[in-house]
Design a protein around this motif. Structure first.
Motif, PDB file in Angstrom:
ATOM      1  N   VAL A 126       0.841  -1.200   0.000  1.00 29.83           N
ATOM      2  CA  VAL A 126       0.000   0.000   0.000  1.00 29.83           C
ATOM      3  C   VAL A 126       0.876   1.250   0.000  1.00 29.83           C
ATOM      4  O   VAL A 126       0.616   2.219  -0.722  1.00 29.83           O
ATOM      5  N   ARG A 160       1.888   4.495  -3.247  1.00 32.85           N
ATOM      6  CA  ARG A 160       1.979   5.949  -3.073  1.00 32.85           C
ATOM      7  C   ARG A 160       3.418   6.441  -3.186  1.00 32.85           C
ATOM      8  O   ARG A 160       3.675   7.645  -3.079  1.00 32.85           O
ATOM      9  N   THR A 214      -2.209   8.163   2.421  1.00 36.87           N
ATOM     10  CA  THR A 214      -1.782   6.777   2.689  1.00 36.87           C
ATOM     11  C   THR A 214      -2.738   6.094   3.652  1.00 36.87           C
ATOM     12  O   THR A 214      -3.068   4.907   3.486  1.00 36.87           O
ATOM     13  N   ASP A 267      -5.726   5.010   1.815  1.00 37.25           N
ATOM     14  CA  ASP A 267      -5.435   3.797   1.038  1.00 37.25           C
ATOM     15  C   ASP A 267      -5.456   2.555   1.923  1.00 37.25           C
ATOM     16  O   ASP A 267      -5.968   1.501   1.523  1.00 37.25           O
TER      17      ASP A 267
END
Length: 214
Positions: free
Chosen positions: A156, A160, A193, A196
């Protein structure tokens, strides 16, 4: 991280026959708290702390005790001494500090003194390992305690292109089926983040302050 990476190699030492007065002078002059006592082969045979020396020093109000400054340092040194090897892991040394309630360990190789580690060195190393010495944001995530979960979560962050400064893992005490992952990432705005992570189904424990929209 190995002991040799954080130890100080410029060690102030004393011979066992030197005086308590000399120890006090060295402690004050070099602003240190511990003095390893070594023999002629540089083997560590004892250690004294600033407290040992202070307790053994005569009172400034009692001239009759002044001769105690001339007592040999071996009369107050602690022995035998716990030592570590330069190739020991710092994490293992931390447990030695905790279990034995000590604030300093000499580092020896082939039984000879080559360095020293203090509690201050350990604390600074912890700061480095946790990444708190650089500008970063902390995220704590509750995940299932199963193999392979860490690389799944870090994917994850990778999407980013967020740089991870450090990762810590510790048990989730209320339920052993879970654990906590603590990430420090090099961004001052962790919100994208975090979004996400939540979209990927992970439970974010921090930041999660009242009134804060995640």
């Amino acid at each position: 991280m190995l002991v040799e990476e954080i130890m100080k190699t410029d060690v102030i030492t004393m011979k066992p026959t030197e005086t308590i007065g000399k120890a006090l002078q060295l402690l004050n002059e070099h602003h240190i708290r511990h003095l390893p006592i070594v023999d002629e082969n540089n083997y560590v045979i004892g250690i004294v702390s600033d407290r040992d020396v202070r307790d053994a020093s005569p009172s400034i109000f009692d001239d009759s005790e002044a001769e105690e400054f001339e007592n040999e340092i071996q009369t107050i040194m602690s022995h035998p001494v716990i030592t570590v090897h330069p190739l020991d892991f710092v994490e293992e040394v931390a447990s030695i500090f905790y279990e034995h309630e000590i604030a300093c360990v000499p580092v020896t190789k082939e039984e000879r003194l080559i360095g020293i580690i203090t509690e201050k060195d350990m604390l600074y190393t912890l700061i480095q390992l946790t990444g708190t010495n650089v500008q970063s944001s902390q995220i704590e995530i509750k995940v299932k305690n199963i193999p392979g979960i860490l690389p799944k979560v870090t994917q994850v962050f990778g999407k980013r292109k967020v740089n991870i400064s450090s990762v810590l893992i510790y048990p989730y005490k209320p339920d052993s089926r879970y654990k906590i992952l603590v990430f420090r990432i090099q961004t001052m705005n962790p919100m994208p983040t975090i979004e996400d992570l939540k979209e990927a189904g992970y439970e974010v424990l921090w930041p999660n302050m009242p009134g804060m929209s995640l």
